[in-house]
Design a protein around this motif. Structure first.
Motif, PDB file in Angstrom:
ATOM      1  N   ILE A  97     -74.575  78.526  79.862  1.00  0.00           N
ATOM      2  CA  ILE A  97     -74.024  78.437  78.514  1.00  0.00           C
ATOM      3  C   ILE A  97     -72.569  78.009  78.619  1.00  0.00           C
ATOM      4  N   THR A  98     -72.129  77.175  77.731  1.00  0.00           N
ATOM      5  CA  THR A  98     -70.745  76.701  77.756  1.00  0.00           C
ATOM      6  C   THR A  98     -69.849  77.656  76.981  1.00  0.00           C
ATOM      7  N   GLN A  99     -68.546  77.512  77.190  1.00  0.00           N
ATOM      8  CA  GLN A  99     -67.588  78.341  76.459  1.00  0.00           C
ATOM      9  C   GLN A  99     -67.683  78.069  74.969  1.00  0.00           C
ATOM     10  N   THR A 100     -67.877  76.844  74.604  1.00  0.00           N
ATOM     11  CA  THR A 100     -68.008  76.482  73.187  1.00  0.00           C
ATOM     12  C   THR A 100     -69.208  77.188  72.565  1.00  0.00           C
ATOM     13  N   GLU A 101     -70.319  77.249  73.310  1.00  0.00           N
ATOM     14  CA  GLU A 101     -71.514  77.929  72.800  1.00  0.00           C
ATOM     15  C   GLU A 101     -71.267  79.437  72.685  1.00  0.00           C
ATOM     16  N   MET A 102     -70.564  80.007  73.668  1.00  0.00           N
ATOM     17  CA  MET A 102     -70.243  81.444  73.600  1.00  0.00           C
ATOM     18  C   MET A 102     -69.339  81.719  72.399  1.00  0.00           C
ATOM     19  N   ASN A 103     -68.380  80.841  72.155  1.00  0.00           N
ATOM     20  CA  ASN A 103     -67.486  81.002  71.009  1.00  0.00           C
ATOM     21  C   ASN A 103     -68.284  80.965  69.706  1.00  0.00           C
ATOM     22  N   GLN A 104     -69.228  80.038  69.617  1.00  0.00           N
ATOM     23  CA  GLN A 104     -70.058  79.913  68.418  1.00  0.00           C
ATOM     24  C   GLN A 104     -70.942  81.152  68.244  1.00  0.00           C
ATOM     25  N   MET A 105     -71.495  81.649  69.352  1.00  0.00           N
ATOM     26  CA  MET A 105     -72.325  82.860  69.276  1.00  0.00           C
ATOM     27  C   MET A 105     -71.500  84.049  68.784  1.00  0.00           C
ATOM     28  N   ALA A 106     -70.262  84.158  69.266  1.00  0.00           N
ATOM     29  CA  ALA A 106     -69.388  85.254  68.830  1.00  0.00           C
ATOM     30  C   ALA A 106     -69.086  85.133  67.340  1.00  0.00           C
ATOM     31  N   SER A 107     -68.833  83.909  66.888  1.00  0.00           N
ATOM     32  CA  SER A 107     -68.570  83.670  65.473  1.00  0.00           C
ATOM     33  C   SER A 107     -69.791  84.025  64.632  1.00  0.00           C
ATOM     34  N   ASP A 108     -70.959  83.586  65.061  1.00  0.00           N
ATOM     35  CA  ASP A 108     -72.190  83.890  64.332  1.00  0.00           C
ATOM     36  C   ASP A 108     -72.451  85.391  64.287  1.00  0.00           C
ATOM     37  N   SER A 109     -72.233  86.059  65.408  1.00  0.00           N
ATOM     38  CA  SER A 109     -72.452  87.506  65.473  1.00  0.00           C
ATOM     39  C   SER A 109     -71.486  88.240  64.537  1.00  0.00           C
ATOM     40  N   TYR A 110     -70.234  87.805  64.535  1.00  0.00           N
ATOM     41  CA  TYR A 110     -69.247  88.398  63.626  1.00  0.00           C
ATOM     42  C   TYR A 110     -69.680  88.188  62.175  1.00  0.00           C
ATOM     43  N   ASN A 111     -70.111  86.983  61.826  1.00  0.00           N
ATOM     44  CA  ASN A 111     -70.529  86.695  60.451  1.00  0.00           C
ATOM     45  C   ASN A 111     -71.726  87.541  60.034  1.00  0.00           C
ATOM     46  N   ARG A 112     -72.680  87.774  60.959  1.00  0.00           N
ATOM     47  CA  ARG A 112     -73.814  88.656  60.645  1.00  0.00           C
ATOM     48  C   ARG A 112     -73.341  90.085  60.407  1.00  0.00           C
ATOM     49  N   SER A 113     -72.391  90.539  61.230  1.00  0.00           N
ATOM     50  CA  SER A 113     -71.870  91.906  61.052  1.00  0.00           C
ATOM     51  C   SER A 113     -71.109  92.021  59.737  1.00  0.00           C
ATOM     52  N   LEU A 114     -70.432  90.951  59.346  1.00  0.00           N
ATOM     53  CA  LEU A 114     -69.692  90.945  58.084  1.00  0.00           C
ATOM     54  C   LEU A 114     -70.646  91.011  56.894  1.00  0.00           C
ATOM     55  N   VAL A 115     -71.754  90.292  56.978  1.00  0.00           N
ATOM     56  CA  VAL A 115     -72.767  90.337  55.911  1.00  0.00           C
ATOM     57  C   VAL A 115     -73.300  91.764  55.780  1.00  0.00           C
ATOM     58  N   LYS A 116     -73.592  92.406  56.911  1.00  0.00           N
ATOM     59  CA  LYS A 116     -74.109  93.784  56.889  1.00  0.00           C
ATOM     60  C   LYS A 116     -73.072  94.723  56.260  1.00  0.00           C
ATOM     61  N   MET A 117     -71.812  94.578  56.663  1.00  0.00           N
ATOM     62  CA  MET A 117     -70.765  95.439  56.102  1.00  0.00           C
ATOM     63  C   MET A 117     -70.648  95.235  54.598  1.00  0.00           C
TER      64      MET A 117
END
Length: 195
Positions: A97-117
């Motif tokens: 996995i590339t750093q760019t993909e890891m960054n995108q995964m972190a962003s997506d995960s944060y956005n999912r957590s924000l929706v839940k909150m």
């Protein structure tokens, strides 16, 4: 005659030293008594204030128990949110996995957590009276400002680096998990009270 005056002077000096020693000894010995009296006075003052407010030891124990239960509930919610996030990341991960993909995964995960909150926040707000919704709304605005500033300060160590977004979004997600857990705990308490 001089010899007698000298002996009398030594006797008086000895008596004076003995007297001073006795007074110092009494002062030292009475200090623990004064400390004990001071502690008793403080306990009596606390008891008086508790009585004025209609509190007793069992009430304090119930309050301490409630705080412990609330803290345990928040920790349980944080653990649950973290577990769900990690399991999602594991199902999404690939061997290379590339750093760019890891960054995108972190962003997506944060956005999912924000929706839940935001879902939990909306449920909580629907159960509160107008005074409390205003207080929670104000607190939420300040909390949003805080997490942005905090996440930036943590990630600033990596400013200019390709890992910066990963650190930034990971920190945001951690803070969102904590906030969601606290909001969920408040919501659970209101629901259990029949609100």
């Amino acid at each position: 005659m001089n010899e007698m005056i000298e002996k009398l002077g030594f006797v008086l000096l000895g008596a004076l030293i003995t007297g001073i020693g006795y007074l110092i000894k009494r002062k030292i010995e009475s200090k623990p008594e004064l400390e004990i009296l001071d502690k008793h006075q403080k306990v009596l003052d606390i008891h008086k204030k508790m009585s004025e407010q209609g509190l007793d030891i069992s009430g304090l124990n119930q309050f301490a128990s409630m705080l412990t239960e609330k803290s345990s509930a928040v920790q349980s919610h944080v653990l649950d949110l973290n577990t769900k996030s990690v399991s999602h990341m594991q199902t999404s991960s690939i061997e290379h996995i590339t750093q760019t993909e890891m960054n995108q995964m972190a962003s997506d995960s944060y956005n999912r957590s924000l929706v839940k909150m935001n879902e939990v926040y909306a449920q909580l707000m629907s159960k509160l009276d107008s005074d409390r919704t205003e207080a929670y709304g104000s607190a939420q605005v300040k909390w949003n400002e805080y997490i942005e500033a905090h996440a930036r300060s943590v990630a600033d160590m990596y400013k200019g680096g390709s890992i910066y977004p990963l650190i930034y979004y990971s920190e945001l997600e951690t803070l969102v998990f904590e906030r969601t857990a606290r909001l969920q705990s408040e919501l659970d308490e209101l629901v259990s009270q029949g609100n």
